[in-house]
Motif scaffolding. Structure first.
Motif, PDB file in Angstrom:
ATOM      1  N   THR A  26      11.081  76.014 -44.658  1.00  0.00           N
ATOM      2  CA  THR A  26      10.085  76.079 -45.733  1.00  0.00           C
ATOM      3  C   THR A  26      10.692  76.651 -47.008  1.00  0.00           C
ATOM      4  O   THR A  26      10.397  76.184 -48.115  1.00  0.00           O
ATOM      5  CB  THR A  26       8.884  76.924 -45.294  1.00  0.00           C
ATOM      6  OG1 THR A  26       8.323  76.371 -44.097  1.00  0.00           O
ATOM      7  CG2 THR A  26       7.820  76.959 -46.379  1.00  0.00           C
ATOM      8  N   LYS A  35      12.675  73.993 -48.561  1.00  0.00           N
ATOM      9  CA  LYS A  35      11.757  73.025 -49.171  1.00  0.00           C
ATOM     10  C   LYS A  35      11.251  73.540 -50.513  1.00  0.00           C
ATOM     11  O   LYS A  35      11.187  72.802 -51.509  1.00  0.00           O
ATOM     12  CB  LYS A  35      10.598  72.759 -48.209  1.00  0.00           C
ATOM     13  CG  LYS A  35       9.588  71.732 -48.695  1.00  0.00           C
ATOM     14  CD  LYS A  35       8.370  72.397 -49.311  1.00  0.00           C
ATOM     15  CE  LYS A  35       7.363  71.344 -49.752  1.00  0.00           C
ATOM     16  NZ  LYS A  35       6.274  71.936 -50.560  1.00  0.00           N
ATOM     17  N   ASN A  36      10.899  74.816 -50.580  1.00  0.00           N
ATOM     18  CA  ASN A  36      10.407  75.396 -51.833  1.00  0.00           C
ATOM     19  C   ASN A  36      11.497  75.393 -52.909  1.00  0.00           C
ATOM     20  O   ASN A  36      11.213  75.196 -54.095  1.00  0.00           O
ATOM     21  CB  ASN A  36       9.908  76.814 -51.595  1.00  0.00           C
ATOM     22  CG  ASN A  36       8.639  76.842 -50.750  1.00  0.00           C
ATOM     23  OD1 ASN A  36       7.915  75.849 -50.676  1.00  0.00           O
ATOM     24  ND2 ASN A  36       8.373  77.964 -50.101  1.00  0.00           N
ATOM     25  N   ASP A  91      11.634  72.036 -54.266  1.00  0.00           N
ATOM     26  CA  ASP A  91      10.486  71.843 -55.153  1.00  0.00           C
ATOM     27  C   ASP A  91      10.789  72.385 -56.544  1.00  0.00           C
ATOM     28  O   ASP A  91      10.488  71.736 -57.564  1.00  0.00           O
ATOM     29  CB  ASP A  91       9.255  72.544 -54.580  1.00  0.00           C
ATOM     30  CG  ASP A  91       8.621  71.763 -53.450  1.00  0.00           C
ATOM     31  OD1 ASP A  91       8.947  70.577 -53.294  1.00  0.00           O
ATOM     32  OD2 ASP A  91       7.799  72.347 -52.712  1.00  0.00           O
ATOM     33  N   SER A 112      12.405  66.972 -50.616  1.00  0.00           N
ATOM     34  CA  SER A 112      11.371  67.985 -50.415  1.00  0.00           C
ATOM     35  C   SER A 112      10.384  67.556 -49.337  1.00  0.00           C
ATOM     36  O   SER A 112      10.013  68.346 -48.462  1.00  0.00           O
ATOM     37  CB  SER A 112      10.637  68.232 -51.733  1.00  0.00           C
ATOM     38  OG  SER A 112       9.570  69.132 -51.539  1.00  0.00           O
ATOM     39  N   LYS A 113       9.965  66.282 -49.369  1.00  0.00           N
ATOM     40  CA  LYS A 113       9.020  65.785 -48.366  1.00  0.00           C
ATOM     41  C   LYS A 113       9.632  65.783 -46.971  1.00  0.00           C
ATOM     42  O   LYS A 113       8.960  66.095 -45.980  1.00  0.00           O
ATOM     43  CB  LYS A 113       8.557  64.379 -48.737  1.00  0.00           C
ATOM     44  CG  LYS A 113       7.657  64.324 -49.968  1.00  0.00           C
ATOM     45  CD  LYS A 113       7.243  62.883 -50.268  1.00  0.00           C
ATOM     46  CE  LYS A 113       6.350  62.808 -51.500  1.00  0.00           C
ATOM     47  NZ  LYS A 113       5.952  61.418 -51.823  1.00  0.00           N
ATOM     48  N   ALA A 172       9.572  69.313 -45.733  1.00  0.00           N
ATOM     49  CA  ALA A 172       8.211  69.715 -45.382  1.00  0.00           C
ATOM     50  C   ALA A 172       7.815  69.117 -44.036  1.00  0.00           C
ATOM     51  O   ALA A 172       7.204  69.791 -43.198  1.00  0.00           O
ATOM     52  CB  ALA A 172       7.235  69.258 -46.472  1.00  0.00           C
ATOM     53  N   GLU A 205       6.911  71.085 -40.454  1.00  0.00           N
ATOM     54  CA  GLU A 205       5.673  70.803 -39.727  1.00  0.00           C
ATOM     55  C   GLU A 205       5.948  70.390 -38.285  1.00  0.00           C
ATOM     56  O   GLU A 205       5.321  70.896 -37.346  1.00  0.00           O
ATOM     57  CB  GLU A 205       4.907  69.697 -40.454  1.00  0.00           C
ATOM     58  CG  GLU A 205       3.644  69.236 -39.725  1.00  0.00           C
ATOM     59  CD  GLU A 205       2.997  68.028 -40.375  1.00  0.00           C
ATOM     60  OE1 GLU A 205       2.093  67.441 -39.763  1.00  0.00           O
ATOM     61  OE2 GLU A 205       3.415  67.653 -41.493  1.00  0.00           O
TER      62      GLU A 205
END
Length: 567
Positions: free
Chosen positions: A15, A18-19, A22, A78-79, A82, A86
């Motif tokens: 995460t 990922k941030n 972003d 990024s996707k 994410a 998940e």
């Protein structure tokens, strides 16, 4: 992937990455916007002309396109991260849940996944009776969680490797590449909604890579397994996962239902029924019944395939309400002849075992008809408990609400059979029993079904006055009613139809079943001449549930129709 790796994985690090992407993507996007405004737009608004200007303008446009492509590629990273967070978190939660249940059941899980337990009844750590079965269930859940993590790791790694290769080679600056990646990303994230036209669903499925198809099946088995337009093999694979999850969940709920409340409690004038007991009994009965249905399906799926036991495919499954299931004997996507059997009153997940047996017998009967004709064609028979059937004759089956509510579901399923079938067109038969014929009749009348033959067994009426109103060739509409079947007593409530019955009955000495025009609760009786269906012979003494008896005339005739041997 092992237990310790997944259990101790710090998903938060994914995460954080990922941030970070972003933030990078946002900053890059701001620079692209600034460049477009300060450079491209200003140059375009200038009065500079000539060959040098044309060259510069063209290069500026190309550069703008490259920057936009790069911006999109960053968002895909990024996707992907994410999605990784998940899916790994989901796999980790499944593992932790299995390990917690093992601990509560006094089962010891070794780092390599082996499970042991204390069998000594006098020991404080005694795992109790049934420990072995619980250990097997926990072991399966652990294996499933590890496989889930491995599959996620493989797919996420492939996606990130692809995007990294685009970046290092420069292909990620190409607008066409970005568009392809966007299409793949959209396909990954958007499963067609239930009710989507099966042909569109099939087109979407065909557009996915094998890895993407596997990912949807693994991550969303309940959606893929029940989506019309998905091929039978994929639906079966997804629904088998859902079936095992439901089996564990139902058993867990039964085990934790709590002690049985007293049947009676003190009232103003003595003992009265205890509402808490009634609710407890209702829940227990439903859970146990659904578990019985799950076990019946599981047993049939696990039956060793041989000449007498064709392979089975689970094409639909859920435990909502009384539960639903769609089970095919043989693969309908490859069979030459396909029959969908719709049972009637009382149909539900808990009673599906007997209905599957009927499908087995219809396949055997069709195979026999083919052998007699020297025809090597194959047959699939599907038990379709895909609707909420009435659970009582009175008052439930007196209403047509259940049939109306089933129309779109049945139409979607039949269209799906056409959409996913491989090779030459197949001979498609819709066959129903009792209230199931009402469901089929309403669907044919109101929605239309892509079928070649209609078989109505022990019908209380199908919502039309004549076979031609069903939207198929009347010569391909068949009906049967046994001499010992009381269905003909299901008379209509409407005064005009009831009066018509009385008028037709006068002068008929040997019963209503032989009247030239007789109406039932949901329309004209399909076996009377005025309806216009072709009669299926029945054996002497055939009652309401006897049409599938071995060696019966009706079962033989069903096989001939399904196999396309009834001219």
């Amino acid at each position: 992937m092992d237990i310790a790796t997944l259990y101790n994985a710090n998903i938060n690090n994914i995460t954080i990455a990922k941030n970070a992407y972003d933030a990078l993507s946002t900053a890059f996007g701001r620079h692209v916007d600034s460049w477009q405004h300060e450079v491209a737009d200003r140059l375009s608004a200038s009065h500079w002309t000539g060959p040098a200007s044309d060259t510069a303008q063209n290069r500026i446009k190309e550069l703008g396109s490259e920057l936009q492509a790069a911006r999109e590629e960053l968002s895909f990273v990024s996707k992907a991260l994410a999605n990784a967070a998940e899916r790994f978190a989901l796999a980790q939660s499944h593992l932790i849940s299995a390990l917690d249940d093992a601990k509560n059941a006094k089962l010891n899980v070794a780092p390599d996944g082996r499970i042991t337990w204390d069998n000594e009844p006098t020991s404080p750590n005694f795992a109790g009776t049934g420990a072995e079965a619980r250990a097997v269930a926990v072991s399966n859940r652990i294996t499933a969680a590890l496989n889930e993590a491995v599959q996620a790791d493989q797919e996420i790694s492939a996606r990130l490797s692809h995007l990294a290769a685009n970046a290092s080679s420069g292909t990620g600056l190409n607008a066409a590449t970005a568009a392809q990646d966007q299409a793949a990303d959209t396909a990954r994230e958007n499963i067609p909604a239930p009710g989507t036209d099966p042909n569109s669903v099939k087109q979407w499925w065909n557009g996915l890579t094998e890895a993407q198809q596997q990912r949807f099946t693994d991550a969303h088995p309940d959606q893929i397994g029940n989506l019309d337009g998905i091929p039978a093999v994929a639906r079966d694979r997804a629904n088998r996962v859902t079936l095992q999850q439901a089996k564990q969940n139902l058993q867990f709920q039964l085990d934790h239902l709590g002690p049985e409340p007293p049947e009676k409690i003190a009232g103003m004038s003595g003992a009265v029924s205890n509402p808490a007991h009634d609710e407890w009994e209702r829940k227990k009965t439903l859970l146990q019944e659904q578990l019985n249905g799950v076990n019946a399906i599981d047993k049939r799926l696990a039956t060793k395939v041989d000449e007498r036991n064709p392979p089975t495919y689970l094409l639909g499954f859920d435990t909502k309400g009384n539960g639903h299931a769609i089970v095919a004997v043989n693969n309908p996507d490859t069979a030459d002849n396909v029959s969908t059997y719709v049972p009637g009153t009382g149909a539900r997940l808990g009673s599906i075992g007997d209905d599957i047996e009927r499908s087995d017998r219809m396949v055997a009967s069709a195979n026999s008809a083919n052998r007699k004709a020297g025809d090597p064609k194959t047959t699939s028979s599907i038990t379709w408990v895909g609707y909420d059937a009435p659970q009582s004759i009175v008052p439930d089956a007196m209403h047509d609400t259940y049939a109306r509510n089933a129309e779109e579901r049945l139409q979607g399923f039949e269209k799906s059979l056409r959409a996913t079938h491989e090779g030459k067109p197949f001979n498609n038969t819709i066959l129903a029993h009792s209230y199931g014929t009402t469901v089929v009749g309403y669907a044919l009348r109101d929605k239309g079904l892509p079928v070649d033959n209609v078989v109505l067994i022990a019908s209380p009426g199908v919502g039309v006055e004549n076979a031609r109103d069903l939207g198929v060739d009347p010569s391909r509409v068949f009906a049967a009613q046994g001499d010992d079947d009381p269905i003909y007593r299901a008379v209509p409530l409407a005064a005009d139809k009831f009066g018509s019955n009385i008028g037709n009955y006068i002068g008929t000495a040997d019963g209503l079943i032989h009247n030239p025009d007789h109406h039932l609760i949901h329309g004209r009786d399909p076996v009377v001449p005025d309806f216009g269906a072709r009669m299926i012979p029945t054996s002497p003494g055939t009652g309401h549930s006897d049409y599938w008896n071995p060696n019966s005339y009706s079962l033989e005739a069903m096989g001939e129709i399904i196999a396309g041997k009834k001219s």
